[in-house]
Design a protein around this motif. Structure first.
Motif, PDB file in Angstrom:
ATOM      1  N   LEU A 206      40.630  37.364  33.195  1.00  0.00           N
ATOM      2  CA  LEU A 206      41.088  38.080  34.386  1.00  0.00           C
ATOM      3  C   LEU A 206      41.774  39.393  34.020  1.00  0.00           C
ATOM      4  O   LEU A 206      41.600  40.415  34.702  1.00  0.00           O
ATOM      5  N   ARG A 207      42.576  39.394  32.962  1.00  0.00           N
ATOM      6  CA  ARG A 207      43.243  40.632  32.537  1.00  0.00           C
ATOM      7  C   ARG A 207      42.220  41.696  32.127  1.00  0.00           C
ATOM      8  O   ARG A 207      42.427  42.896  32.364  1.00  0.00           O
ATOM      9  N   ALA A 208      41.121  41.249  31.512  1.00  0.00           N
ATOM     10  CA  ALA A 208      40.103  42.208  31.073  1.00  0.00           C
ATOM     11  C   ALA A 208      39.284  42.742  32.249  1.00  0.00           C
ATOM     12  O   ALA A 208      38.783  43.874  32.197  1.00  0.00           O
ATOM     13  N   ARG A 209      39.168  41.965  33.322  1.00  0.00           N
ATOM     14  CA  ARG A 209      38.295  42.342  34.427  1.00  0.00           C
ATOM     15  C   ARG A 209      39.009  43.064  35.565  1.00  0.00           C
ATOM     16  O   ARG A 209      38.384  43.826  36.309  1.00  0.00           O
ATOM     17  N   TYR A 210      40.305  42.808  35.739  1.00  0.00           N
ATOM     18  CA  TYR A 210      40.996  43.309  36.926  1.00  0.00           C
ATOM     19  C   TYR A 210      42.265  44.065  36.537  1.00  0.00           C
ATOM     20  O   TYR A 210      42.926  43.733  35.560  1.00  0.00           O
ATOM     21  N   ASP A 211      42.596  45.061  37.353  1.00  0.00           N
ATOM     22  CA  ASP A 211      43.754  45.898  37.072  1.00  0.00           C
ATOM     23  C   ASP A 211      45.062  45.263  37.497  1.00  0.00           C
ATOM     24  O   ASP A 211      46.131  45.683  37.031  1.00  0.00           O
ATOM     25  N   SER A 212      45.013  44.295  38.394  1.00  0.00           N
ATOM     26  CA  SER A 212      46.235  43.690  38.906  1.00  0.00           C
ATOM     27  C   SER A 212      45.983  42.243  39.284  1.00  0.00           C
ATOM     28  O   SER A 212      44.841  41.852  39.563  1.00  0.00           O
ATOM     29  N   PRO A 213      47.052  41.420  39.324  1.00  0.00           N
ATOM     30  CA  PRO A 213      46.884  40.043  39.784  1.00  0.00           C
ATOM     31  C   PRO A 213      46.366  39.973  41.217  1.00  0.00           C
ATOM     32  O   PRO A 213      45.617  39.057  41.567  1.00  0.00           O
ATOM     33  N   GLU A 214      46.774  40.930  42.045  1.00  0.00           N
ATOM     34  CA  GLU A 214      46.320  40.934  43.436  1.00  0.00           C
ATOM     35  C   GLU A 214      44.807  41.125  43.526  1.00  0.00           C
ATOM     36  O   GLU A 214      44.119  40.442  44.308  1.00  0.00           O
ATOM     37  N   ALA A 215      44.293  42.057  42.740  1.00  0.00           N
ATOM     38  CA  ALA A 215      42.843  42.282  42.741  1.00  0.00           C
ATOM     39  C   ALA A 215      42.106  41.067  42.207  1.00  0.00           C
ATOM     40  O   ALA A 215      41.045  40.686  42.729  1.00  0.00           O
ATOM     41  N   ALA A 216      42.660  40.442  41.185  1.00  0.00           N
ATOM     42  CA  ALA A 216      42.024  39.249  40.623  1.00  0.00           C
ATOM     43  C   ALA A 216      42.051  38.108  41.632  1.00  0.00           C
ATOM     44  O   ALA A 216      41.059  37.395  41.818  1.00  0.00           O
ATOM     45  N   ALA A 217      43.175  37.922  42.318  1.00  0.00           N
ATOM     46  CA  ALA A 217      43.296  36.837  43.286  1.00  0.00           C
ATOM     47  C   ALA A 217      42.299  37.003  44.426  1.00  0.00           C
ATOM     48  O   ALA A 217      41.758  36.019  44.935  1.00  0.00           O
TER      49      ALA A 217
END
Length: 318
Positions: A270-281
């Motif tokens: 998730l850290r590699a794919r998304y800029d923020s936890p919100e975007a990942a969620a």
């Protein structure tokens, strides 16, 4: 092309083989078992998948045979079946076509393209046949996909029909079926660590539902053997010690150990794919199976250009 029919709530009995996929559409009873697609529009096909029911017969025997092949190779964590054929391996289940597709997608899920077990291989074949009995797959394809998030290492996928040709104008419609996994709470999305733990928990719960797996482990063979084998395969994949917990039918502890082993892998991803936890969620989809119907002119004519899928989201989905 919005599909307005409600989709059934799917609760996956991965090992017990019970029919629990009930249709919630108001007119499902009138169309059950006799519904057919009157045209090839994706929204019409999706409506039939959501409301038309079918009964499928399948066998768990192929999974037992594959397990014994693995045991013969003396692979770590293998489980052997005393028998691999007989009436106790036969299963019958009933549900909406969309629910059956979702169940097959989850039941055959695995890591990096390899199923956790092959116990549901024959279910996938049976569901494919049931769908093709209701709809023509000439110029049409149905994909059922479960994954915790885009690009996740674990996913389950079932496809009915061939892929559209390159350059074809494609129309599409989408419906979703809930897996029973809880939606994310705000507290679980505040940072990558908490989000990854929540995603890992739900992924494991979909793969091995704790309550139902506890019942399976306490049942007679081959149900208990399939349950132990599924845990053994997950433990080998995630390098998690769960043998003692499984022997005690303590599926809550076993699932927590599996989720703890999976969480760092999810967090790194998730850290590699998304800029923020919100975007990942926002991209997390462990609580649903997404079914996409695509159609094109098999004679080579156009359908007016590609369109975005219409999304029919069942209540209870994320």
């Amino acid at each position: 092309m919005v599909v307005n029919a409600a989709v059934d709530a799917a609760v996956f009995f991965l090992l017990l083989g019970a029919a629990v996929l009930g249709v919630t559409a108001a007119d499902a009873g009138a169309r059950a078992d006799s519904a057919v697609v009157e045209d090839d529009r994706p929204d019409a096909v999706a409506a039939v998948l959501a409301t038309s029911t079918a009964t499928v017969n399948y066998s768990l025997a192929p999974g037992a045979r594959r397990a014994n092949v693995r045991a013969d190779a003396d692979e770590h964590g293998s489980v052997r079946f005393e028998r691999t054929a007989g009436p106790e391996f036969r299963r019958t289940t009933r549900g909406s076509l969309g629910g059956l597709l979702a169940r097959a997608a989850v039941g055959t899920a695995g890591f990096d393209g390899a199923p956790v077990t092959h116990a549901r291989d024959d279910l996938r074949r049976a569901v494919d046949g049931a769908v093709q009995e209701r709809i023509s797959t000439v110029g049409l394809r149905v994909d059922a996909l479960w994954r915790p998030y885009p690009g996740a290492p674990v996913e389950g996928r079932v496809a009915v029909g061939g892929a559209p040709p390159d350059g074809a104008a494609v129309d599409a419609a989408t419906l979703t079926v809930p897996t029973g996994a809880k939606p994310l709470s705000p507290d679980e999305t505040r940072d990558f660590a908490s989000l990854s733990g929540a995603v890992a928990d739900r992924t494991v719960e979909v793969l091995v539902p704790a309550t139902r797996m506890r019942l399976a482990l306490r049942d007679d063979a081959p149900v208990s053997t399939f349950a132990r084998y599924r845990y053994a395969r997950l433990a080998a994949e995630l390098d998690a010690p769960v043998t003692d917990d499984v022997d005690d039918a303590d599926t809550g502890t076993a699932n927590r150990r599996l989720a703890s082993a999976l969480a760092p892998r999810v967090e790194s991803d998730l850290r590699a794919r998304y800029d923020s936890p919100e975007a990942a969620a926002a991209a997390v989809s462990a609580s649903e199976v997404r079914i996409v119907v695509r159609a094109w002119d098999a004679d080579g004519g156009g359908r007016g250009g590609a369109r975005e899928p219409a999304d029919s989201r069942a209540e209870g989905g994320r």
